[in-house]
Design a protein around this motif. Sequence first.
Motif, PDB file in Angstrom:
ATOM      1  N   PHE A   1       0.839  -1.204   0.000  1.00 28.44           N
ATOM      2  CA  PHE A   1       0.000   0.000   0.000  1.00 28.44           C
ATOM      3  C   PHE A   1       0.875   1.255   0.000  1.00 28.44           C
ATOM      4  O   PHE A   1       0.689   2.155  -0.822  1.00 28.44           O
ATOM      5  N   LEU A   2       1.852   1.278   0.916  1.00 30.54           N
ATOM      6  CA  LEU A   2       2.725   2.455   1.033  1.00 30.54           C
ATOM      7  C   LEU A   2       3.531   2.676  -0.251  1.00 30.54           C
ATOM      8  O   LEU A   2       3.596   3.785  -0.767  1.00 30.54           O
TER       9      LEU A   2
ATOM     10  N   ALA B   1       8.580   4.356   7.251  1.00 33.05           N
ATOM     11  CA  ALA B   1       7.132   4.631   7.208  1.00 33.05           C
ATOM     12  C   ALA B   1       6.363   3.364   7.557  1.00 33.05           C
ATOM     13  O   ALA B   1       5.361   3.407   8.282  1.00 33.05           O
ATOM     14  N   LEU B   2       6.894   2.225   7.087  1.00 38.10           N
ATOM     15  CA  LEU B   2       6.223   0.946   7.376  1.00 38.10           C
ATOM     16  C   LEU B   2       6.262   0.643   8.874  1.00 38.10           C
ATOM     17  O   LEU B   2       5.295   0.112   9.423  1.00 38.10           O
ATOM     18  N   VAL B   3       7.379   0.981   9.525  1.00 37.66           N
ATOM     19  CA  VAL B   3       7.503   0.712  10.973  1.00 37.66           C
ATOM     20  C   VAL B   3       6.320   1.345  11.712  1.00 37.66           C
ATOM     21  O   VAL B   3       5.734   0.738  12.605  1.00 37.66           O
ATOM     22  N   ASN B   4       5.953   2.553  11.319  1.00 36.81           N
ATOM     23  CA  ASN B   4       4.825   3.232  11.964  1.00 36.81           C
ATOM     24  C   ASN B   4       3.485   2.741  11.439  1.00 36.81           C
ATOM     25  O   ASN B   4       2.550   2.525  12.196  1.00 36.81           O
ATOM     26  N   PHE B   5       3.430   2.587  10.119  1.00 39.09           N
ATOM     27  CA  PHE B   5       2.127   2.337   9.492  1.00 39.09           C
ATOM     28  C   PHE B   5       1.599   0.932   9.776  1.00 39.09           C
ATOM     29  O   PHE B   5       0.394   0.716   9.780  1.00 39.09           O
ATOM     30  N   ARG B   6       2.506  -0.013  10.023  1.00 35.88           N
ATOM     31  CA  ARG B   6       2.020  -1.389  10.236  1.00 35.88           C
ATOM     32  C   ARG B   6       1.187  -1.477  11.505  1.00 35.88           C
ATOM     33  O   ARG B   6       0.363  -2.375  11.665  1.00 35.88           O
TER      34      ARG B   6
END
Lengths: 276, 304, 271
Positions: C94-95, C262-267
């Motif tokens: 998605f990101l 960004a994935l670290v936060n978004f997951r």
Amino acid sequence: MLNRFQAKHPFIRRIQTIFICLAGLSVTGLVVRPIEAPVWQTVKSGQPELNLGELEGAVGQGVLIGVLGGFRAIFADLLWIQTNHYWQQKDQPKTETMIQLVTQLDPRPDFFWINGARMTAYDIPNWRIRALGGYQTVPKSVQNEIDYEQAMRGIELIQRAREFHPKNPRMVLEIAQIYNNRLKDTENAAKWFGKAAAMEGAPHFAARIHAELLRRLDRTEEAYQYLKAHHADLPDPESIAAQIALERIRDMEDELRVPALRRYLPTRTYRTLEFF
Amino acid sequence: MSTPPAISIKGLTKDFSIGMKGTKLRAVEDLNLEIADNQIYGLLGPNGSGKSTTIKIILGLLAPSVGACEIYGQPSGSVRSRHSVGFLPEAPYFYRYLSGTELVRFYARVCGVPKAEQAERVSEVIELVGMTEAAHRRVGTYSKGMLQRIGLAQALVHDPQLVILDEPTAGVDPLGSAAIADIIRTLKKRGKTVLLSSHLLAQIEGLCDRVAILHRGKLIREGTIAELTSEANAESLVVDALTPAARTAVEAALKTHGVRLRRTETPRLSLDQLFLKEVSSREAEHNPSTKNTASQDPGKESDS
Amino acid sequence: MQTIAANTFLEAVRQRFFNTVLTIAVALVLGAGFFQQFNFGASELKFVTDFGFGAIFFFGAILAITAMTQLFFSEIENRTALTLLAKPVYRLEFLVGKFLGAHCLIGVFCLLISTVLWGVLYWREGALMASFPDSFPDGRTLAYGEVFLFGFVQWLKFGIIAAIALFIASFSNTNLYTVVVSFFVLVICQLQYIARDAYADIANPMLAALVWFLSLLFPNFQIFNLGDRMVVPGSEPALTAATYGGILCFSLIYTVLFLLLALVNFRRKEI
């Protein structure tokens, strides 16, 4: 049964995330440095240093941040357009202020300096004299004073430009021309044309004008020797520049009454004689 | 080996932390549910009862604080589990600039439907939801009912075994609701499992095999409709035009069996049923060619 | 991922904001072609080049931050992300899909502005050659291909900026916060070189270490400041392939890093 989704305290989770981000960024910073360093050295070598203290006083904080944020080229260009607007309106204080600002903001383009110096030294004296009543009314001594003052400001601007463009002969030529055209100071003009001619990439006319000015200063012998050396250094003796220089040499030989056998012989002519 | 349940929720608790202090708000508490395959299952509860949170955990959009949730034996947090799930969110909003067909095709691609099958699958589900005529129009021009139906199409496009519908008839007129109910029944006939969350109790009653009622994050009742709604030790007889004399005779007959007549009442249609009956019959008179008036939605301008 | 990227791109080009920024930037670059009234002579070409490069950087940076932020938050606020992430889609997909869509948009912007700048420069140099033939003894002087090379280098930088905006969006709750913080980070990255070059001259070892550490945290965006060495021939030697290669590696590494962060936060983000 508790599973792996057992929730952590949000503060701990936030700290954990910040730590991961900091670790990722710093490790990448270290890994990337060997790639970034040579590129940065290359880019840096082509950029003049910014005088931050001076700039901060001259422009607002917002513009300063913009400048440091990498927008200085476009800010300077926009302000240069504004400068030309004030120039068209013959507004002396604003034109001079804007020239200072633009050149502080982005000292890299040489035309900011050169055009700014020309406006300062050549155009603004006319505006000032007209503002005082015109050439018919203002005494000649005052006109000369204004001319001198503005010319020196123009020279001062170019002197600052030379800190950023030390190898650019156009800057030195500009000073020479102000001395010559505006101040009619042949002595200094000759000196600066000579300096310009000695620089790499200088136009050939700089050397010729230097010699001509020496001649006007009654230093014809010096001018003659200089022009001979200049002609010998020209790469193409058939070029127009070489032909004009030779003509000037011949004029000076006539003036100095140099005997026929001692007259200057261009290198190619020597070779032709040796052949015979 | 028997088929695993469509959804298995064990000891599920979900807490939301508020602020940096971590004050906890419990949305779901120790929920245990097992939804068998090929059922229509209703999830009931007032606002804030934990229905949406439970659905989001089933879809892997939220992680449970405690407990486990599986879909056909796969942990709900895994992407793999979502291959067998289709989801229609409450009041769906879709990319307004796409046409209905483009929107459904987009989700087909996202779900990995093979390219060769995409066109067929897209037109099949669009037909199933009765949107063929409006499929070329931009989604931005759709009415609420049409949005729900195109939402259903995108939920079904990858042929999932489990379909989760969050308030599928919210804001939809009764004709549209009936059409959606028809589609849900069709899905059951095709062997799918449907998890339905709705405020419309009459609709749930008419559709669902089993229901669960949540309140403040806890499960308070669970079972078949009959189990939950039957009156204990009571039977009803429906007769035509009962006269007082006939009623006396019936009472006497019952008395001989030791049974007392508790009350008599006139059977009623629900308002939903009455509305549908009246409107459908008039629609049929007005336009005899229309087979299913409920699936035809007037092309209103966008209200989103 | 490509499907999400294509859809994001489609959404982006339909936005009025993109078209407005593009129109203003094109108008500015075209307008730079009419500065000849200032009688710059051959220097005018340098001015037009600087102006065009400035427009690419200025509007490109605005576009990279606002488009990335807008495209991300429109999915969250309109709840289309709910439908999308309920499908078999990894959050990284998605990101990256959102990022690629935005980056394609910025690529179109860079290409268009570079083309307009190329056209303006070609036209002005032709006109100047006709007016001042002595200044152009060897024909055209500009390295026209480098206009597009500069556009490409800036596009790489905008990739990092967009990834940074996405990283900030991954833990922020509002569009405005993300835009403001992203611009701050952009300015810090432009200034990073000061810290990067200063720590060696700081006497206090603790302070020097702190400055050194800070210089590691932010990418040095000054390395993309190549405009002075491109297109218009100058006294400095031309840039080598090694320099461009270094910039490409630098950009790819930082873009991937910020997407992963960004994935670290978004997951963990609750949709």
